[in-house]
Design a protein around this motif. Structure first.
Motif, PDB file in Angstrom:
ATOM      1  N   SER A  56       0.842  -1.203   0.000  1.00  8.89           N
ATOM      2  CA  SER A  56       0.000   0.000   0.000  1.00  8.89           C
ATOM      3  C   SER A  56       0.874   1.249   0.000  1.00  8.89           C
ATOM      4  O   SER A  56       1.760   1.396   0.845  1.00  8.89           O
ATOM      5  N   ILE A  57       0.613   2.144  -0.958  1.00  7.69           N
ATOM      6  CA  ILE A  57       1.376   3.396  -1.080  1.00  7.69           C
ATOM      7  C   ILE A  57       0.397   4.544  -1.302  1.00  7.69           C
ATOM      8  O   ILE A  57      -0.470   4.472  -2.180  1.00  7.69           O
TER       9      ILE A  57
ATOM     10  N   VAL B  81      -2.323   3.643  -4.065  1.00 10.10           N
ATOM     11  CA  VAL B  81      -2.124   2.377  -4.771  1.00 10.10           C
ATOM     12  C   VAL B  81      -2.184   1.248  -3.750  1.00 10.10           C
ATOM     13  O   VAL B  81      -1.534   1.327  -2.702  1.00 10.10           O
ATOM     14  N   VAL B  82      -2.961   0.220  -4.027  1.00  9.87           N
ATOM     15  CA  VAL B  82      -2.983  -1.012  -3.232  1.00  9.87           C
ATOM     16  C   VAL B  82      -2.779  -2.162  -4.206  1.00  9.87           C
ATOM     17  O   VAL B  82      -3.617  -2.401  -5.082  1.00  9.87           O
ATOM     18  N   PHE B  83      -1.665  -2.880  -4.068  1.00  8.71           N
ATOM     19  CA  PHE B  83      -1.306  -3.935  -5.016  1.00  8.71           C
ATOM     20  C   PHE B  83      -1.315  -5.290  -4.333  1.00  8.71           C
ATOM     21  O   PHE B  83      -0.642  -5.493  -3.327  1.00  8.71           O
ATOM     22  N   ASP B  84      -2.103  -6.216  -4.884  1.00  8.50           N
ATOM     23  CA  ASP B  84      -2.157  -7.601  -4.415  1.00  8.50           C
ATOM     24  C   ASP B  84      -1.361  -8.450  -5.407  1.00  8.50           C
ATOM     25  O   ASP B  84      -1.873  -8.825  -6.461  1.00  8.50           O
ATOM     26  N   PRO B  85      -0.094  -8.758  -5.108  1.00  9.17           N
ATOM     27  CA  PRO B  85       0.752  -9.469  -6.067  1.00  9.17           C
ATOM     28  C   PRO B  85       0.287 -10.894  -6.358  1.00  9.17           C
ATOM     29  O   PRO B  85       0.461 -11.384  -7.474  1.00  9.17           O
ATOM     30  N   THR B  86      -0.290 -11.590  -5.374  1.00  7.39           N
ATOM     31  CA  THR B  86      -0.648 -12.986  -5.597  1.00  7.39           C
ATOM     32  C   THR B  86      -1.800 -13.134  -6.588  1.00  7.39           C
ATOM     33  O   THR B  86      -1.931 -14.181  -7.241  1.00  7.39           O
TER      34      THR B  86
ATOM     35  N   ASP C 224      -2.361 -10.471  -8.826  1.00  5.71           N
ATOM     36  CA  ASP C 224      -2.018  -9.474  -9.835  1.00  5.71           C
ATOM     37  C   ASP C 224      -3.133  -8.455 -10.006  1.00  5.71           C
ATOM     38  O   ASP C 224      -3.557  -8.135 -11.118  1.00  5.71           O
ATOM     39  N   GLU C 225      -3.597  -7.922  -8.872  1.00  6.57           N
ATOM     40  CA  GLU C 225      -4.636  -6.887  -8.886  1.00  6.57           C
ATOM     41  C   GLU C 225      -4.052  -5.586  -8.344  1.00  6.57           C
ATOM     42  O   GLU C 225      -3.648  -5.521  -7.187  1.00  6.57           O
ATOM     43  N   MET C 226      -4.026  -4.581  -9.202  1.00  6.14           N
ATOM     44  CA  MET C 226      -3.511  -3.260  -8.853  1.00  6.14           C
ATOM     45  C   MET C 226      -4.698  -2.295  -8.747  1.00  6.14           C
ATOM     46  O   MET C 226      -5.304  -1.919  -9.738  1.00  6.14           O
ATOM     47  N   PHE C 227      -5.033  -1.925  -7.509  1.00  3.84           N
ATOM     48  CA  PHE C 227      -6.082  -0.938  -7.267  1.00  3.84           C
ATOM     49  C   PHE C 227      -5.414   0.428  -7.124  1.00  3.84           C
ATOM     50  O   PHE C 227      -4.421   0.563  -6.406  1.00  3.84           O
ATOM     51  N   PHE C 228      -5.962   1.445  -7.779  1.00  8.64           N
ATOM     52  CA  PHE C 228      -5.331   2.760  -7.667  1.00  8.64           C
ATOM     53  C   PHE C 228      -6.328   3.879  -7.947  1.00  8.64           C
ATOM     54  O   PHE C 228      -7.382   3.660  -8.574  1.00  8.64           O
ATOM     55  N   ALA C 229      -5.993   5.060  -7.466  1.00 10.51           N
ATOM     56  CA  ALA C 229      -6.846   6.224  -7.673  1.00 10.51           C
ATOM     57  C   ALA C 229      -6.033   7.488  -7.498  1.00 10.51           C
ATOM     58  O   ALA C 229      -5.039   7.511  -6.763  1.00 10.51           O
ATOM     59  N   GLU C 230      -6.481   8.532  -8.189  1.00 10.30           N
ATOM     60  CA  GLU C 230      -6.007   9.892  -7.940  1.00 10.30           C
ATOM     61  C   GLU C 230      -7.213  10.759  -7.662  1.00 10.30           C
ATOM     62  O   GLU C 230      -8.309  10.511  -8.191  1.00 10.30           O
ATOM     63  N   LYS C 231      -7.028  11.758  -6.836  1.00 14.12           N
ATOM     64  CA  LYS C 231      -8.143  12.616  -6.452  1.00 14.12           C
ATOM     65  C   LYS C 231      -8.774  13.245  -7.690  1.00 14.12           C
ATOM     66  O   LYS C 231      -8.099  13.880  -8.502  1.00 14.12           O
ATOM     67  N   GLY C 232     -10.074  13.011  -7.856  1.00 19.00           N
ATOM     68  CA  GLY C 232     -10.818  13.582  -8.970  1.00 19.00           C
ATOM     69  C   GLY C 232     -10.754  12.800 -10.258  1.00 19.00           C
ATOM     70  O   GLY C 232     -11.350  13.208 -11.260  1.00 19.00           O
ATOM     71  N   ALA C 233     -10.068  11.647 -10.259  1.00 14.43           N
ATOM     72  CA  ALA C 233      -9.882  10.893 -11.507  1.00 14.43           C
ATOM     73  C   ALA C 233     -10.498   9.498 -11.472  1.00 14.43           C
ATOM     74  O   ALA C 233     -10.271   8.699 -12.368  1.00 14.43           O
ATOM     75  N   GLY C 234     -11.284   9.178 -10.443  1.00 16.35           N
ATOM     76  CA  GLY C 234     -11.911   7.872 -10.369  1.00 16.35           C
ATOM     77  C   GLY C 234     -10.989   6.809  -9.806  1.00 16.35           C
ATOM     78  O   GLY C 234      -9.813   7.058  -9.524  1.00 16.35           O
ATOM     79  N   ALA C 235     -11.536   5.614  -9.641  1.00 12.22           N
ATOM     80  CA  ALA C 235     -10.801   4.487  -9.074  1.00 12.22           C
ATOM     81  C   ALA C 235     -10.726   3.370 -10.100  1.00 12.22           C
ATOM     82  O   ALA C 235     -11.663   3.159 -10.882  1.00 12.22           O
ATOM     83  N   TRP C 236      -9.616   2.625 -10.057  1.00 12.23           N
ATOM     84  CA  TRP C 236      -9.340   1.625 -11.085  1.00 12.23           C
ATOM     85  C   TRP C 236      -8.779   0.361 -10.476  1.00 12.23           C
ATOM     86  O   TRP C 236      -8.148   0.388  -9.417  1.00 12.23           O
ATOM     87  N   MET C 237      -9.004  -0.770 -11.149  1.00  9.64           N
ATOM     88  CA  MET C 237      -8.331  -2.027 -10.828  1.00  9.64           C
ATOM     89  C   MET C 237      -7.765  -2.544 -12.142  1.00  9.64           C
ATOM     90  O   MET C 237      -8.508  -2.876 -13.058  1.00  9.64           O
TER      91      MET C 237
ATOM     92  N   ALA D 189      -4.091   4.921   1.447  1.00  8.11           N
ATOM     93  CA  ALA D 189      -4.354   4.668   0.030  1.00  8.11           C
ATOM     94  C   ALA D 189      -5.776   4.167  -0.182  1.00  8.11           C
ATOM     95  O   ALA D 189      -6.507   4.660  -1.067  1.00  8.11           O
ATOM     96  N   GLY D 190      -6.205   3.199   0.609  1.00  9.00           N
ATOM     97  CA  GLY D 190      -7.513   2.591   0.423  1.00  9.00           C
ATOM     98  C   GLY D 190      -8.667   3.550   0.600  1.00  9.00           C
ATOM     99  O   GLY D 190      -9.681   3.456  -0.111  1.00  9.00           O
ATOM    100  N   SER D 191      -8.549   4.480   1.546  1.00  8.61           N
ATOM    101  CA  SER D 191      -9.652   5.423   1.771  1.00  8.61           C
ATOM    102  C   SER D 191      -9.888   6.299   0.549  1.00  8.61           C
ATOM    103  O   SER D 191     -11.041   6.594   0.196  1.00  8.61           O
ATOM    104  N   LEU D 192      -8.823   6.722  -0.112  1.00  8.98           N
ATOM    105  CA  LEU D 192      -8.987   7.521  -1.333  1.00  8.98           C
ATOM    106  C   LEU D 192      -9.611   6.678  -2.442  1.00  8.98           C
ATOM    107  O   LEU D 192     -10.502   7.151  -3.171  1.00  8.98           O
ATOM    108  N   ILE D 193      -9.179   5.438  -2.569  1.00 10.40           N
ATOM    109  CA  ILE D 193      -9.714   4.571  -3.621  1.00 10.40           C
ATOM    110  C   ILE D 193     -11.223   4.378  -3.436  1.00 10.40           C
ATOM    111  O   ILE D 193     -11.993   4.414  -4.402  1.00 10.40           O
ATOM    112  N   VAL D 194     -11.660   4.212  -2.188  1.00  9.66           N
ATOM    113  CA  VAL D 194     -13.102   4.082  -1.914  1.00  9.66           C
ATOM    114  C   VAL D 194     -13.843   5.350  -2.313  1.00  9.66           C
ATOM    115  O   VAL D 194     -14.886   5.293  -2.992  1.00  9.66           O
ATOM    116  N   ARG D 195     -13.319   6.501  -1.903  1.00 10.85           N
ATOM    117  CA  ARG D 195     -13.984   7.767  -2.248  1.00 10.85           C
ATOM    118  C   ARG D 195     -14.087   7.947  -3.755  1.00 10.85           C
ATOM    119  O   ARG D 195     -15.124   8.360  -4.277  1.00 10.85           O
TER     120      ARG D 195
END
Length: 261
Positions: free
Chosen positions: A104-105, A117-122, A124-137, A217-223
């Motif tokens: 988690s970064i 960024v929250v990355f689950d290597p096992t 291969d799921e990369m969850f990420f978000a930037e403020k105002g740009a939506g959330a992605w996996m 990181a996760g709180s921003l991704i949820v928002r």
């Protein structure tokens, strides 16, 4: 999605640390006969992953501050920005050979999380978000679930361990929530619990006594996925006090009422 330069740096660092941890994870599965030996091994893996992340992030942005689980806090030349890092969220899962842990970064700017960024290597799921740009996996946009009924919803939390004093309070919360929902999960990695709320896999999550690096990181991704996020005890600060409740918008009020009592 084409992200900012900072987000790309974060994703690169998470993937590099994830590769190293995956190699260590294959070895730790062979160490289960010796809990002490496995514990020492995981501690070294955790520290090594943090060093990889720190090298990547600080070489790219040497003026930013730093806050991480293993290395503590360092004030940067630029006091308005800092990295908040958990190199291995779900250490106990890792130690026991359970493939559910994450890197988690987060990037904080003037007291607000602006990228995560929250990355689950096992998996291969990369969850990420930037403020105002939506959330992605990975390559897909993610959204919080659209469920409207508590009885159809599942929730996640953390359960106190090792005789922690908040066990009675948590049991009371579970007693109020479990009769009115479809189930409660405890998977042992708060960053992934938050990412799963963002992806609509869970409908909500709550937990106390977390650290900044568990939730930043996760709180921003949820928002950014359309979920609602609040401190569990109203009026507190999520990052500063390490307690959080979040859910999709339709059920947030009922969920929060059940948990808070």
């Amino acid at each position: 999605m084409v992200g900012s330069a900072n987000l790309n740096i974060m994703i690169k660092a998470a993937r590099k640390a994830g590769r190293a941890l995956t190699k260590d994870f294959r070895e730790v599965e062979q160490l289960q006969v010796s809990v002490k030996g496995a514990g020492d091994f995981v501690s070294k893996a955790d520290i090594a992953a943090e060093q990889i992340i720190k090298s990547e992030l600080m070489n790219a942005r040497p003026t930013y501050g730093w806050l991480a689980e293993e290395g503590g806090e360092e004030e940067g030349v630029d006091p308005t920005r800092r990295w908040i890092v958990d190199p291995l969220d779900g250490t106990t899962n890792f130690l026991h050979g359970l493939p559910h842990w994450a890197v988690s970064i987060a990037l904080e700017h003037k007291g607000h999380i602006v990228a995560g960024v929250v990355f689950d290597p096992t998996k291969d799921e990369m969850f990420f978000a930037e403020k105002g740009a939506g959330a992605w996996m990975n390559e897909s946009r993610i959204r919080a679930s659209g469920r409207h009924r508590m009885i159809e919803s599942i929730f996640a939390t953390g359960l106190p361990f090792g005789g922690r004093s908040d066990l009675p309070q948590t049991l009371q919360e579970l007693a109020r929530l479990m009769p009115v929902c479809a189930g409660v999960r405890r998977w042992g990695a708060a960053s992934l619990d938050l990412a799963y709320v963002a992806a609509g896999r869970y409908d909500g999550f709550w937990e106390r006594r977390l650290n900044a690096w568990d939730v930043a990181a996760g709180s921003l991704i949820v928002r950014e996925a359309g979920g609602l996020v609040e401190p569990l005890d109203e009026g507190r600060d999520i990052i500063g006090h390490g307690q959080i409740i979040c859910a999709n918008e339709p059920i947030f009020s009922g969920f929060a009422k059940a948990v808070r009592g």
